[in-house]
Design a protein around this motif. Structure first.
Motif, PDB file in Angstrom:
ATOM      1  N   UNK A   1       1.414 -16.018  -0.877  1.00 42.79           N
ATOM      2  CA  UNK A   1       0.887 -15.355  -2.069  1.00 42.79           C
ATOM      3  C   UNK A   1       0.794 -13.860  -1.781  1.00 42.79           C
ATOM      4  N   UNK A   2       1.344 -13.044  -2.676  1.00 37.00           N
ATOM      5  CA  UNK A   2       1.361 -11.596  -2.462  1.00 37.00           C
ATOM      6  C   UNK A   2       0.095 -10.949  -3.011  1.00 37.00           C
ATOM      7  N   UNK A   3      -0.602 -10.231  -2.135  1.00 38.41           N
ATOM      8  CA  UNK A   3      -1.699  -9.364  -2.562  1.00 38.41           C
ATOM      9  C   UNK A   3      -1.096  -8.024  -2.955  1.00 38.41           C
ATOM     10  N   UNK A   4      -1.631  -7.419  -4.000  1.00 35.62           N
ATOM     11  CA  UNK A   4      -1.301  -6.034  -4.316  1.00 35.62           C
ATOM     12  C   UNK A   4      -2.592  -5.241  -4.250  1.00 35.62           C
ATOM     13  N   UNK A   5      -2.595  -4.182  -3.463  1.00 37.54           N
ATOM     14  CA  UNK A   5      -3.847  -3.542  -3.078  1.00 37.54           C
ATOM     15  C   UNK A   5      -3.817  -2.054  -3.434  1.00 37.54           C
TER      16      UNK A   5
ATOM     17  N   UNK B   1      -4.828 -10.283  -7.323  1.00 38.13           N
ATOM     18  CA  UNK B   1      -4.395 -11.596  -6.846  1.00 38.13           C
ATOM     19  C   UNK B   1      -4.200 -12.547  -8.021  1.00 38.13           C
ATOM     20  N   UNK B   2      -3.221 -13.422  -7.929  1.00 42.02           N
ATOM     21  CA  UNK B   2      -3.023 -14.529  -8.876  1.00 42.02           C
ATOM     22  C   UNK B   2      -2.921 -14.049 -10.333  1.00 42.02           C
ATOM     23  N   UNK B   3      -2.362 -12.875 -10.541  1.00 42.79           N
ATOM     24  CA  UNK B   3      -2.207 -12.338 -11.901  1.00 42.79           C
ATOM     25  C   UNK B   3      -3.551 -12.127 -12.604  1.00 42.79           C
ATOM     26  N   UNK B   4      -4.635 -12.079 -11.828  1.00 38.14           N
ATOM     27  CA  UNK B   4      -5.959 -11.824 -12.390  1.00 38.14           C
ATOM     28  C   UNK B   4      -6.238 -10.323 -12.383  1.00 38.14           C
ATOM     29  N   UNK B   5      -7.216  -9.863 -13.188  1.00 40.23           N
ATOM     30  CA  UNK B   5      -7.578  -8.435 -13.145  1.00 40.23           C
ATOM     31  C   UNK B   5      -8.011  -8.026 -11.737  1.00 40.23           C
ATOM     32  N   UNK B   6      -7.732  -6.782 -11.374  1.00 40.01           N
ATOM     33  CA  UNK B   6      -8.130  -6.296 -10.061  1.00 40.01           C
ATOM     34  C   UNK B   6      -9.638  -6.279  -9.899  1.00 40.01           C
TER      35      UNK B   6
ATOM     36  N   UNK C   1       1.327  -7.065   0.114  1.00 40.92           N
ATOM     37  CA  UNK C   1       1.121  -7.654   1.442  1.00 40.92           C
ATOM     38  C   UNK C   1       1.167  -9.165   1.296  1.00 40.92           C
ATOM     39  N   UNK C   2       2.030  -9.819   2.093  1.00 42.54           N
ATOM     40  CA  UNK C   2       2.211 -11.268   2.018  1.00 42.54           C
ATOM     41  C   UNK C   2       2.232 -11.843   3.425  1.00 42.54           C
ATOM     42  N   UNK C   3       1.594 -13.003   3.617  1.00 42.20           N
ATOM     43  CA  UNK C   3       1.615 -13.705   4.890  1.00 42.20           C
ATOM     44  C   UNK C   3       2.259 -15.071   4.709  1.00 42.20           C
ATOM     45  N   UNK C   4       2.884 -15.566   5.750  1.00 42.28           N
ATOM     46  CA  UNK C   4       3.478 -16.909   5.704  1.00 42.28           C
ATOM     47  C   UNK C   4       2.457 -17.992   6.025  1.00 42.28           C
ATOM     48  N   UNK C   5       1.233 -17.595   6.412  1.00 41.80           N
ATOM     49  CA  UNK C   5       0.150 -18.536   6.697  1.00 41.80           C
ATOM     50  C   UNK C   5      -1.043 -18.254   5.786  1.00 41.80           C
ATOM     51  N   UNK C   6      -1.968 -19.198   5.717  1.00 39.99           N
ATOM     52  CA  UNK C   6      -3.234 -18.995   5.030  1.00 39.99           C
ATOM     53  C   UNK C   6      -3.999 -17.877   5.736  1.00 39.99           C
TER      54      UNK C   6
ATOM     55  N   UNK D   1     -12.302   9.098   5.356  1.00 40.25           N
ATOM     56  CA  UNK D   1     -12.887   7.891   4.763  1.00 40.25           C
ATOM     57  C   UNK D   1     -11.835   6.776   4.740  1.00 40.25           C
ATOM     58  N   UNK D   2     -11.447   6.278   5.928  1.00 42.00           N
ATOM     59  CA  UNK D   2     -10.397   5.243   5.967  1.00 42.00           C
ATOM     60  C   UNK D   2     -10.924   3.879   5.527  1.00 42.00           C
ATOM     61  N   UNK D   3     -10.013   3.030   5.072  1.00 44.91           N
ATOM     62  CA  UNK D   3     -10.361   1.626   4.870  1.00 44.91           C
ATOM     63  C   UNK D   3      -9.952   0.855   6.119  1.00 44.91           C
ATOM     64  N   UNK D   4     -10.693  -0.200   6.397  1.00 46.31           N
ATOM     65  CA  UNK D   4     -10.383  -1.055   7.549  1.00 46.31           C
ATOM     66  C   UNK D   4     -10.707  -2.486   7.160  1.00 46.31           C
ATOM     67  N   UNK D   5      -9.778  -3.391   7.426  1.00 45.52           N
ATOM     68  CA  UNK D   5      -9.912  -4.774   6.984  1.00 45.52           C
ATOM     69  C   UNK D   5      -9.269  -5.683   8.024  1.00 45.52           C
ATOM     70  N   UNK D   6      -9.864  -6.863   8.246  1.00 43.06           N
ATOM     71  CA  UNK D   6      -9.211  -7.853   9.092  1.00 43.06           C
ATOM     72  C   UNK D   6      -8.499  -8.870   8.219  1.00 43.06           C
ATOM     73  N   UNK D   7      -7.434  -9.442   8.755  1.00 45.78           N
ATOM     74  CA  UNK D   7      -6.734 -10.555   8.109  1.00 45.78           C
ATOM     75  C   UNK D   7      -6.447 -11.576   9.201  1.00 45.78           C
ATOM     76  N   UNK D   8      -7.146 -12.695   9.128  1.00 45.90           N
ATOM     77  CA  UNK D   8      -7.019 -13.747  10.135  1.00 45.90           C
ATOM     78  C   UNK D   8      -6.085 -14.819   9.591  1.00 45.90           C
ATOM     79  N   UNK D   9      -4.899 -14.924  10.194  1.00 36.99           N
ATOM     80  CA  UNK D   9      -3.887 -15.873   9.724  1.00 36.99           C
ATOM     81  C   UNK D   9      -4.027 -17.191  10.464  1.00 36.99           C
TER      82      UNK D   9
END
Length: 308
Positions: A88-92, A68-73, A49-54, A101-109
């Motif tokens: 920056x690409x997140x891998x989730x 994130x950032x080639x760091x351990x998950x 998942x990648x965004x063009x904004x912060x 048991x769904x996951x739910x998350x907000x992403x505010x760009x």
């Protein structure tokens, strides 16, 4: 273990409206931000998942593992926020997601120019204490627990962005300023634990280091303001503005941190630790510890296999 303040629950999307079971997206676009609501209903790995904004993300339900950032998950849970720079690409991973048991998350760009505008205004209107000290939002301090102010502001933004108010662009713009301030304050507080902080040329850094070296004592705010060469009122305002905590709340936070260390690394009794850290009431110590960590001092000690 301490937990952050969770955001209010948001109603899940009706099953018939889902376009995908992995990161199904609902978007609410305003003039200065875009609120994205993601839901996942089946286990998946390394979903990019990648965004063009912060992006300011915060978990509402379930569990993710973020890479994130080639760091351990790392585990990502409700009560936590993660900042992700533009492009920056997140891998989730979604190890536990299913329809029950769904996951739910907000992403505010947010556009970076909007963030710069807010930070510039802070530096012009509310300069920080210390030489060469400026307000800044740091991308490197990207994963943290929500405090109550941050959670309340995110809840407010979700309500504004997903609502139908005619003035929601204005309301969102004001709330975005508040949100950026709370994030910077959270990062400033986290920075006090870093090794470089002891070398900062700032009266607040001097005071915080004094608190830590005298944590077993009954420290008075008047004593701290004198050491910072500030009036009591000016010191209190500067401290609260910098860290979103009062000086007394910071002292209590440091005493609880020290108590955790003593519980795990010494054989001192809970009562001895209470009085050693300057608490005069064992019940008060227990209440404050439980409020911070979610468990009693004895239960916390039990994590390491020691007896209270």
């Amino acid at each position: 273990m301490a937990a952050g303040y969770k955001l209010n629950a948001v109603a899940l999307s009706p099953e018939k409206s889902l376009k995908t079971l992995v990161e199904n997206r609902r978007a609410f676009t305003l003039e200065n931000c875009e609120l994205n609501l993601f839901e996942t209903l089946e286990a998946s790995q390394l979903v990019p998942l990648t965004f063009s904004d912060f992006v300011i993300t915060s978990m509402l339900r379930g569990k993710k593992v973020m890479h994130l950032f080639e760091e351990p998950g790392f585990d990502y849970l409700p009560g936590e926020t993660v900042l992700v720079p533009a492009h920056v690409t997140m891998k989730i991973d979604f190890p536990e997601a299913n329809k029950a048991n769904p996951t739910q998350c907000i992403a505010l760009a947010l556009d970076q120019s909007k963030i710069n505008q807010i930070v510039d205004r802070l530096n012009e209107t509310y300069p920080r204490e210390g030489r060469q000290a400026y307000w800044n939002l740091h991308h490197s301090k990207y994963h943290f627990l929500n405090n109550v102010e941050l959670a309340q502001t995110l809840n407010k933004l979700i309500h504004i962005c997903s609502g139908s108010s005619l003035g929601k662009d204005v309301l969102a713009d004001l709330t975005l300023q508040e949100l950026v301030v709370h994030i910077i304050q959270t990062q400033n507080l986290a920075a006090t634990d870093g090794a470089a902080f002891t070398r900062e040329d700032s009266p607040l850094a001097f005071v915080i280091n004094y608190i830590r070296t005298h944590i077993n004592e009954n420290i008075k705010v008047e004593e701290l303001s004198d050491r910072a060469c500030m009036s009591r009122a000016s010191f209190y305002r500067a401290f609260k503005r910098e860290y979103s905590l009062s000086p007394l709340d910071f002292i209590l936070r440091e005493k609880i941190k020290k108590a955790k260390h003593l519980l795990l690394d010494t054989k001192a009794s809970v009562t001895d630790i209470c009085y050693q850290l300057g608490f005069s009431d064992l019940n008060y110590f227990g209440r404050q510890f439980r409020k911070s960590e979610g468990i009693s001092p004895s239960q916390y000690r039990g994590v390491s296999g020691r007896e209270g």
